[in-house]
Design a protein around this motif. Structure first.
Motif, PDB file in Angstrom:
ATOM      1  N   CYS A  92      84.658 -18.955 -27.111  1.00 32.47           N
ATOM      2  CA  CYS A  92      83.620 -18.698 -28.112  1.00 32.47           C
ATOM      3  C   CYS A  92      83.043 -17.288 -27.944  1.00 32.47           C
ATOM      4  N   PRO A  93      82.797 -16.560 -29.049  1.00 36.09           N
ATOM      5  CA  PRO A  93      82.239 -15.201 -28.930  1.00 36.09           C
ATOM      6  C   PRO A  93      80.903 -15.191 -28.186  1.00 36.09           C
ATOM      7  N   GLY A  94      80.218 -16.308 -28.221  1.00 35.76           N
ATOM      8  CA  GLY A  94      78.909 -16.366 -27.555  1.00 35.76           C
ATOM      9  C   GLY A  94      79.004 -16.781 -26.100  1.00 35.76           C
ATOM     10  N   ILE A 145      83.645 -19.250 -22.766  1.00 39.18           N
ATOM     11  CA  ILE A 145      84.081 -17.913 -22.358  1.00 39.18           C
ATOM     12  C   ILE A 145      84.406 -17.072 -23.584  1.00 39.18           C
ATOM     13  N   SER A 146      83.967 -15.812 -23.537  1.00 43.92           N
ATOM     14  CA  SER A 146      84.277 -14.859 -24.606  1.00 43.92           C
ATOM     15  C   SER A 146      85.215 -13.779 -24.070  1.00 43.92           C
ATOM     16  N   ILE A 147      86.142 -13.336 -24.905  1.00 45.07           N
ATOM     17  CA  ILE A 147      86.997 -12.218 -24.472  1.00 45.07           C
ATOM     18  C   ILE A 147      86.482 -10.920 -25.074  1.00 45.07           C
ATOM     19  N   VAL A 165      84.488 -11.617 -33.650  1.00 46.00           N
ATOM     20  CA  VAL A 165      84.846 -12.974 -34.092  1.00 46.00           C
ATOM     21  C   VAL A 165      86.269 -12.973 -34.624  1.00 46.00           C
ATOM     22  N   LEU A 166      87.082 -13.856 -34.105  1.00 44.31           N
ATOM     23  CA  LEU A 166      88.489 -13.949 -34.536  1.00 44.31           C
ATOM     24  C   LEU A 166      88.658 -15.120 -35.493  1.00 44.31           C
ATOM     25  N   THR A 167      89.886 -15.386 -35.896  1.00 37.59           N
ATOM     26  CA  THR A 167      90.112 -16.486 -36.847  1.00 37.59           C
ATOM     27  C   THR A 167      90.108 -17.837 -36.128  1.00 37.59           C
ATOM     28  N   GLY A 168      90.249 -17.771 -34.800  1.00 40.68           N
ATOM     29  CA  GLY A 168      90.266 -19.022 -34.039  1.00 40.68           C
ATOM     30  C   GLY A 168      90.233 -18.744 -32.558  1.00 40.68           C
ATOM     31  N   GLY A 169      90.182 -19.800 -31.781  1.00 46.18           N
ATOM     32  CA  GLY A 169      90.120 -19.647 -30.328  1.00 46.18           C
ATOM     33  C   GLY A 169      91.479 -19.528 -29.657  1.00 46.18           C
ATOM     34  N   GLU A 170      92.571 -19.529 -30.429  1.00 43.58           N
ATOM     35  CA  GLU A 170      93.915 -19.547 -29.823  1.00 43.58           C
ATOM     36  C   GLU A 170      94.255 -18.242 -29.088  1.00 43.58           C
TER      37      GLU A 170
HETATM   38  C1  9WO Z   1      81.753 -17.983 -33.838  1.00 43.51           C
HETATM   39  C2  9WO Z   1      80.641 -17.201 -33.510  1.00 43.51           C
HETATM   40  C3  9WO Z   1      80.130 -16.025 -34.046  1.00 43.51           C
HETATM   41  C4  9WO Z   1      78.996 -15.464 -33.458  1.00 43.51           C
HETATM   42  C5  9WO Z   1      78.392 -16.078 -32.356  1.00 43.51           C
HETATM   43  C6  9WO Z   1      78.909 -17.273 -31.826  1.00 43.51           C
HETATM   44  C7  9WO Z   1      80.023 -17.817 -32.426  1.00 43.51           C
HETATM   45  N1  9WO Z   1      80.727 -18.923 -32.086  1.00 43.51           N
HETATM   46  C8  9WO Z   1      81.754 -19.007 -32.922  1.00 43.51           C
HETATM   47  C9  9WO Z   1      82.760 -20.063 -32.810  1.00 43.51           C
HETATM   48  O1  9WO Z   1      82.668 -20.943 -31.975  1.00 43.51           O
HETATM   49  N2  9WO Z   1      83.786 -19.947 -33.672  1.00 43.51           N
HETATM   50  C10 9WO Z   1      84.830 -20.896 -33.682  1.00 43.51           C
HETATM   51  C11 9WO Z   1      86.011 -20.430 -32.842  1.00 43.51           C
HETATM   52  C12 9WO Z   1      85.261 -21.041 -35.067  1.00 43.51           C
HETATM   53  C13 9WO Z   1      85.727 -19.750 -35.628  1.00 43.51           C
HETATM   54  C14 9WO Z   1      86.875 -19.224 -34.800  1.00 43.51           C
HETATM   55  N3  9WO Z   1      86.530 -19.230 -33.438  1.00 43.51           N
HETATM   56  C15 9WO Z   1      86.490 -18.075 -32.741  1.00 43.51           C
HETATM   57  C16 9WO Z   1      86.432 -17.950 -31.365  1.00 43.51           C
HETATM   58  N4  9WO Z   1      86.499 -16.866 -33.296  1.00 43.51           N
HETATM   59  N5  9WO Z   1      86.448 -15.943 -32.320  1.00 43.51           N
HETATM   60  C17 9WO Z   1      86.417 -16.580 -31.160  1.00 43.51           C
HETATM   61  C18 9WO Z   1      86.334 -15.893 -29.884  1.00 43.51           C
HETATM   62  C19 9WO Z   1      86.459 -16.599 -28.695  1.00 43.51           C
HETATM   63  C20 9WO Z   1      86.346 -15.904 -27.506  1.00 43.51           C
HETATM   64  N6  9WO Z   1      86.133 -14.572 -27.487  1.00 43.51           N
HETATM   65  C21 9WO Z   1      86.013 -13.900 -28.648  1.00 43.51           C
HETATM   66  C22 9WO Z   1      86.114 -14.536 -29.861  1.00 43.51           C
END
Ligand code: 9WO
Length: 234
Positions: A87-89, A130-132, A136-141
């Motif tokens: 998760c980005p957070g 954990i955030s990398i 924000v990406l399209t998914g956690g993959e």
């Molecule tokens: C999105 C988001 C944006 C701002 C603050 C917190 C947030 N949490 C999420 C989230 O849980 N998003 C889900 C997983 C659904 C959308 C796609 N997801 C995701 C995970 N996008 N980017 C990530 C991610 C994970 C780890 N490090 C960087 C980005």
């Protein structure tokens, strides 16, 4: 052996990354056991739904708790496993954290989609987010692949010479020095003479100086950190 389970709605995304190169060899050498699970297999919905509309309104969909919680419980079985949500957070992934994760026996990584996961999943089964990076990406993959890669390579025997691990960036708190190989003259650009001198002391000194110079230029924040614990480069 480290086992890494990944729970995702796009299992096919992992075939290339886990089926090639060092990570493939790590599995063949039985050093790491990667298992990828399709979240939909755990849904009790007749249409294998894994998302629904958010309570309180708002855009998009939220991943429902039942498939995720049941998937973790089924995959974990009786094993003691550390459950990570990408998760980005989340807490920033660092080499230090990767080392700590690499000594665990079982990791389960959850990949989110849509607007995220139902909060009760975090409360019930997630040990750590954990955030990398702050984007924000399209998914956690993709983040899950990053965690799997940087953790798996730290398992003894996965990366060839133990030596190369110690010299990796961030290990000693400094960025890596520049690398050169044949030819000595490429398009008129020559390799620094010290590297051809055969003087190992001089090479080591040059490399350290290069690491410090690069770190000062690109990542001065690392110098502040490493100053506290005695900076050393590879
Ligand atoms: C999105 C988001 C944006 C701002 C603050 C917190 C947030 N949490 C999420 C989230 O849980 N998003 C889900 C997983 C659904 C959308 C796609 N997801 C995701 C995970 N996008 N980017 C990530 C991610 C994970 C780890 N490090 C960087 C980005």
């Amino acid at each position: 052996m480290l086992r890494i389970d990944i729970i995702t709605i796009f299992p096919g995304m992992f075939s290339a990354v886990l089926g090639e190169s060092i990570l493939k060899r790590a599995q063949e050498k039985k050093l790491v056991d990667f298992r990828v699970h399709d979240l939909r297999e755990f849904s009790k919905d007749p249409h294998r739904k894994v998302d629904d509309r958010p309570f309180g309104g708002g855009p998009g969909m939220v991943m429902t708790p039942q498939p995720l919680v049941d998937a973790v419980r089924k995959v974990r079985g009786r094993r003691k496993a550390h459950v990570i949500y990408m998760c980005p957070g989340g807490a920033p992934l660092t080499q230090k954290r990767a080392r700590e994760l690499a000594v665990k026996r079982n990791l389960i990584i959850l990949c989110g989609h849509y607007e995220g996961i139902d909060e009760r999943v975090r409360e019930m089964v997630v040990d750590e987010s954990i955030s990398i990076g702050d984007y924000v990406l399209t998914g956690g993959e993709v983040p899950a692949m990053v965690v799997a890669d940087c953790v798996a390579r730290l398992v003894p025997g996965v990366v060839g010479k133990g030596e190369s691990l110690e010299e990796e960036s961030f290990e000693g708190g400094l960025l890596e020095y520049p690398h050169y190989t044949r030819p000595a003259n490429f398009c008129g650009k020559r390799v620094p003479p010290v590297l051809l001198s055969g003087n190992h002391q001089a090479v080591k000194k040059w490399r350290m100086a290069q690491s410090v110079e690069r770190t000062q230029k690109m990542r001065p924040d690392l110098l502040d950190k490493s100053a506290g614990c005695g900076a050393r480069s590879g």
